[in-house]
Design a protein around this motif. Structure first.
Motif, PDB file in Angstrom:
ATOM      1  N   VAL A  69       9.943  27.519 -30.215  1.00 44.84           N
ATOM      2  CA  VAL A  69      11.097  27.567 -29.814  1.00 44.84           C
ATOM      3  C   VAL A  69      11.880  28.412 -30.816  1.00 44.84           C
ATOM      4  CG1 VAL A  69      13.478  26.566 -29.261  1.00 44.84           C
ATOM      5  CG2 VAL A  69      11.214  25.521 -28.684  1.00 44.84           C
ATOM      6  N   GLN A  70      12.604  29.564 -30.092  1.00 45.46           N
ATOM      7  CA  GLN A  70      13.402  30.192 -31.433  1.00 45.46           C
ATOM      8  C   GLN A  70      14.852  30.411 -30.549  1.00 45.46           C
ATOM      9  OE1 GLN A  70      11.297  34.175 -31.550  1.00 45.46           O
ATOM     10  NE2 GLN A  70      11.049  33.623 -33.772  1.00 45.46           N
ATOM     11  N   LEU A  71      15.807  30.238 -31.536  1.00 43.86           N
ATOM     12  CA  LEU A  71      17.154  30.562 -31.145  1.00 43.86           C
ATOM     13  C   LEU A  71      17.739  31.817 -32.072  1.00 43.86           C
ATOM     14  CD1 LEU A  71      16.585  27.433 -30.451  1.00 43.86           C
ATOM     15  CD2 LEU A  71      19.272  27.371 -30.664  1.00 43.86           C
ATOM     16  N   GLN A  72      18.162  32.752 -31.441  1.00 42.38           N
ATOM     17  CA  GLN A  72      18.572  33.960 -32.237  1.00 42.38           C
ATOM     18  C   GLN A  72      20.190  33.969 -32.085  1.00 42.38           C
ATOM     19  OE1 GLN A  72      15.670  37.030 -30.927  1.00 42.38           O
ATOM     20  NE2 GLN A  72      15.392  37.102 -33.119  1.00 42.38           N
ATOM     21  N   ALA A  73      21.011  34.055 -33.221  1.00 42.82           N
ATOM     22  CA  ALA A  73      22.483  34.213 -32.892  1.00 42.82           C
ATOM     23  C   ALA A  73      22.835  35.455 -33.299  1.00 42.82           C
ATOM     24  CB  ALA A  73      23.064  32.934 -33.962  1.00 42.82           C
ATOM     25  N   PHE A  74      23.927  35.997 -32.563  1.00 44.10           N
ATOM     26  CA  PHE A  74      24.132  37.445 -32.924  1.00 44.10           C
ATOM     27  C   PHE A  74      25.819  37.420 -32.849  1.00 44.10           C
ATOM     28  CE2 PHE A  74      20.162  39.332 -32.693  1.00 44.10           C
ATOM     29  CZ  PHE A  74      19.475  38.504 -31.721  1.00 44.10           C
ATOM     30  N   GLY A  75      26.357  38.478 -33.575  1.00 44.94           N
ATOM     31  CA  GLY A  75      27.730  38.613 -33.231  1.00 44.94           C
ATOM     32  C   GLY A  75      28.789  38.549 -34.505  1.00 44.94           C
ATOM     33  N   GLY A  76      28.308  38.071 -35.698  1.00 46.98           N
ATOM     34  CA  GLY A  76      29.052  37.937 -36.874  1.00 46.98           C
ATOM     35  C   GLY A  76      29.342  39.024 -37.481  1.00 46.98           C
ATOM     36  N   GLY A  77      30.271  39.034 -38.333  1.00 43.80           N
ATOM     37  CA  GLY A  77      30.914  40.196 -39.067  1.00 43.80           C
ATOM     38  C   GLY A  77      31.902  39.679 -39.919  1.00 43.80           C
ATOM     39  N   LEU A  78      32.573  40.977 -40.155  1.00 40.50           N
ATOM     40  CA  LEU A  78      34.043  40.973 -40.947  1.00 40.50           C
ATOM     41  C   LEU A  78      35.273  41.179 -39.910  1.00 40.50           C
ATOM     42  CD1 LEU A  78      35.478  40.677 -43.696  1.00 40.50           C
ATOM     43  CD2 LEU A  78      35.029  43.245 -44.035  1.00 40.50           C
ATOM     44  N   VAL A  79      35.864  40.528 -39.994  1.00 41.83           N
ATOM     45  CA  VAL A  79      37.272  40.789 -39.348  1.00 41.83           C
ATOM     46  C   VAL A  79      38.664  40.243 -40.000  1.00 41.83           C
ATOM     47  CG1 VAL A  79      37.073  38.235 -38.143  1.00 41.83           C
ATOM     48  CG2 VAL A  79      38.208  39.975 -37.115  1.00 41.83           C
ATOM     49  N   GLN A  80      39.560  40.958 -39.691  1.00 40.57           N
ATOM     50  CA  GLN A  80      40.783  40.449 -40.189  1.00 40.57           C
ATOM     51  C   GLN A  80      41.467  39.219 -39.689  1.00 40.57           C
ATOM     52  OE1 GLN A  80      43.461  43.872 -40.149  1.00 40.57           O
ATOM     53  NE2 GLN A  80      42.826  44.383 -42.142  1.00 40.57           N
TER      54      GLN A  80
ATOM     55  N   GLY B 177      11.312  30.238 -25.423  1.00 36.59           N
ATOM     56  CA  GLY B 177      10.096  29.278 -25.619  1.00 36.59           C
ATOM     57  C   GLY B 177      10.458  28.017 -24.933  1.00 36.59           C
ATOM     58  N   ARG B 178      11.634  27.467 -24.672  1.00 42.83           N
ATOM     59  CA  ARG B 178      11.594  26.096 -24.201  1.00 42.83           C
ATOM     60  C   ARG B 178      12.843  26.200 -23.287  1.00 42.83           C
ATOM     61  NH1 ARG B 178      10.291  20.773 -26.855  1.00 42.83           N
ATOM     62  NH2 ARG B 178       8.168  21.002 -25.855  1.00 42.83           N
ATOM     63  N   SER B 179      12.843  25.505 -21.893  1.00 44.90           N
ATOM     64  CA  SER B 179      14.115  25.569 -21.387  1.00 44.90           C
ATOM     65  C   SER B 179      14.791  24.047 -21.880  1.00 44.90           C
ATOM     66  CB  SER B 179      13.683  25.296 -19.910  1.00 44.90           C
ATOM     67  OG  SER B 179      14.860  24.933 -19.315  1.00 44.90           O
ATOM     68  N   PHE B 180      16.284  24.470 -21.700  1.00 45.24           N
ATOM     69  CA  PHE B 180      17.116  23.099 -22.250  1.00 45.24           C
ATOM     70  C   PHE B 180      17.695  22.729 -20.829  1.00 45.24           C
ATOM     71  CE2 PHE B 180      15.839  23.189 -26.484  1.00 45.24           C
ATOM     72  CZ  PHE B 180      15.795  24.456 -26.697  1.00 45.24           C
ATOM     73  N   ASN B 181      17.287  22.593 -19.862  1.00 43.91           N
ATOM     74  CA  ASN B 181      17.847  22.195 -18.756  1.00 43.91           C
ATOM     75  C   ASN B 181      18.448  20.809 -18.946  1.00 43.91           C
ATOM     76  OD1 ASN B 181      17.617  24.411 -17.227  1.00 43.91           O
ATOM     77  ND2 ASN B 181      15.959  23.771 -16.064  1.00 43.91           N
TER      78      ASN B 181
END
Length: 126
Positions: free
Chosen positions: A1-12, A25-29
């Motif tokens: 199972v792989q979880l990939q997070a995106f969207g972080g960064g620097l913000v004011q 890799g796996r369903s979480f139904n």
């Protein structure tokens, strides 16, 4: 199972970011996906979660009313829309998943989620 997070960064401060996390890799139904964060020098803490069985959402008091968790069960993807960001929101944000429904154990405890992503850094400048 792989979880990939995106969207972080620097913000004011006062700005917005949207995090996304896709599981493969796996369903979480009927299970749950959620977000936790770990501020510098502090323990990992619950932020938000969503139940795939009925769409129920859960929030930490510190973000309730400002942030929104949503997702696409068919795509095993969860999102976190973060508005009105504050410097104290600076942290590494982790997505997590579990196959157990919201009726099992604690929806807010990191130990209740067996699957974790690698984390994405959110930095909010003042």
């Amino acid at each position: 199972v792989q979880l990939q997070a995106f969207g972080g960064g620097l913000v004011q401060a006062g700005g917005s970011l949207r995090l996304s996390c896709a599981a493969s890799g796996r369903s979480f139904n009927n299970g749950m996906m959620g977000w936790f964060r770990q501020p510098p020098g502090k323990d990992r803490e619950f932020v938000s979660a969503i139940s795939w069985s009925d769409g129920s959402t859960y929030y930490a008091d510190s973000v309730k009313g400002q942030w929104t968790v949503s997702g696409d069960n068919a795509k095993n993807t969860v999102y976190l829309q973060m508005n009105s960001l504050k410097p104290e929101d600076t942290a590494v944000y982790y997505c997590a998943a579990r196959r157990a429904p919201q009726t099992w154990g604690s929806t807010r405890s990191p130990g209740s989620y067996p699957y974790w992503g690698q984390g994405t850094l959110v930095t909010v400048s003042s």
